[in-house]
Design an enzyme around this catalytic site. Structure first.
Site, short mmCIF file in Angstrom:
data_model
loop_
_atom_site.label_atom_id
_atom_site.label_comp_id
_atom_site.label_asym_id
_atom_site.label_seq_id
_atom_site.Cartn_x
_atom_site.Cartn_y
_atom_site.Cartn_z
N PRO A 188 33.22 26.86 -84.11
CA PRO A 188 33.55 28.18 -83.59
C PRO A 188 34.09 29.14 -84.64
O PRO A 188 34.86 28.76 -85.52
CB PRO A 188 34.61 27.89 -82.52
N ASN A 189 33.66 30.38 -84.51
CA ASN A 189 34.10 31.52 -85.33
C ASN A 189 33.54 31.53 -86.74
O ASN A 189 33.71 32.50 -87.47
CB ASN A 189 35.64 31.62 -85.37
N ARG A 223 35.61 37.74 -91.25
CA ARG A 223 36.75 37.11 -90.61
C ARG A 223 37.86 36.84 -91.63
O ARG A 223 37.62 36.12 -92.62
CB ARG A 223 36.29 35.78 -90.03
N TYR A 245 39.34 33.29 -95.75
CA TYR A 245 38.02 32.65 -95.75
C TYR A 245 37.03 33.24 -96.75
O TYR A 245 35.92 32.72 -96.90
CB TYR A 245 37.43 32.67 -94.33
N ASN A 266 31.84 21.55 -90.58
CA ASN A 266 33.11 22.29 -90.51
C ASN A 266 33.33 22.53 -89.02
O ASN A 266 32.70 23.41 -88.44
CB ASN A 266 33.04 23.60 -91.27
N ALA A 308 38.20 25.26 -85.37
CA ALA A 308 39.41 24.91 -84.61
C ALA A 308 39.23 23.64 -83.77
O ALA A 308 40.24 23.00 -83.40
CB ALA A 308 39.80 26.09 -83.72
N HIS A 316 41.11 20.36 -84.60
CA HIS A 316 42.49 20.09 -84.20
C HIS A 316 42.65 19.83 -82.71
O HIS A 316 43.76 19.57 -82.25
CB HIS A 316 43.38 21.28 -84.61
N ASP A 368 34.69 11.56 -80.11
CA ASP A 368 33.97 10.51 -79.38
C ASP A 368 32.46 10.59 -79.63
O ASP A 368 31.79 9.55 -79.70
CB ASP A 368 34.25 10.62 -77.88
N GLU A 398 33.76 16.00 -93.55
CA GLU A 398 34.48 17.10 -92.88
C GLU A 398 34.85 18.14 -93.94
O GLU A 398 35.45 17.79 -94.95
CB GLU A 398 35.73 16.53 -92.21
N HIS A 440 36.51 22.03 -94.78
CA HIS A 440 37.26 23.24 -94.39
C HIS A 440 37.30 24.17 -95.58
O HIS A 440 37.59 23.74 -96.70
CB HIS A 440 38.68 22.89 -93.96
N SER A 447 39.43 26.75 -95.98
CA SER A 447 40.83 26.89 -96.37
C SER A 447 41.47 25.51 -96.52
O SER A 447 40.92 24.51 -96.04
CB SER A 447 41.58 27.70 -95.30
N ARG A 500 48.68 25.47 -94.33
CA ARG A 500 48.74 26.50 -93.29
C ARG A 500 49.66 26.06 -92.15
O ARG A 500 50.60 25.31 -92.39
CB ARG A 500 47.31 26.82 -92.82
N ARG A 537 47.37 22.78 -87.86
CA ARG A 537 46.10 22.56 -88.57
C ARG A 537 46.11 21.27 -89.40
O ARG A 537 45.10 20.88 -89.96
CB ARG A 537 45.78 23.75 -89.48
#
Ligand code: DQA
Length: 146
Positions: free
Chosen positions: A9-10, A17, A22, A74, A77, A80, A87, A98, A100, A102, A107, A111
């Site tokens: 998302p985002n 953004r 970012y 990535n 959110a 978290h 699952d 994985e 990220h 940032s 932060r 997070r």
């Protein structure tokens, strides 16, 4: 498909953004770079972005059927919050990295926890868009040994 790149998302808003966090690189730039990087090593690369948890889960299930060998994700959110995506990774048993943009450990407290990290091959956090490139370099090296 050899490698599937999933952004949560985002991340479709990268470039505009919170650029102080970012950066200015767009998701289209990141995806195009990864496709080129993978293809130059003979790997096929698919990309997928969704703002919806269920769609990401459905894409993970589809990855098991289409023969995806590695996933770079990535999760945004959902990192978290999502036991359901955790699952799904456990269910499909496809190795993944994985990423990220940032440094999530520098932060907010919330997070610092990821529902995915202990299932991942590894985590890249804080290297900006280069984190994706580093993950793809790892995949290329890994496949060259198989
Ligand atoms: C992020 C970090 C997450 O905490 C955040 O919710 C994101 C982006 C990153 O790339 O730094 O959406 O995954």
């Amino acid at each position: 498909m050899d490698v599937l790149v999933i952004n949560g998302p985002n991340l479709n808003t990268l470039g505009t953004r919170e650029p102080e966090i970012y950066g200015a690189t767009t998701l289209a730039d990141i995806e195009a770079g990864l496709v080129t990087q993978g293809q130059s090593a003979g790997l096929s690369v698919a990309t997928f972005q969704s703002n919806h948890e269920g769609e990401i889960i459905d894409r993970l299930h589809a990855a098991r059927e289409d023969g995806t060998r590695f996933i770079i994700i990535n999760p945004g959110a959902f990192t978290h919050t999502s036991v359901a995506i955790r699952d799904a990774f456990a269910a499909v048993a496809i190795p993944f990295a994985e990423v990220h943009i940032s440094n999530v450990h520098a932060r907010e407290e919330f997070r610092k926890h990821s529902y995915l990290s202990d299932l991942a091959v590894g985590v890249l956090t804080g290297f900006g868009p280069d984190g994706y490139t580093m993950a793809m370099s790892y995949v290329i090296e890994r496949f060259s040994k198989e």
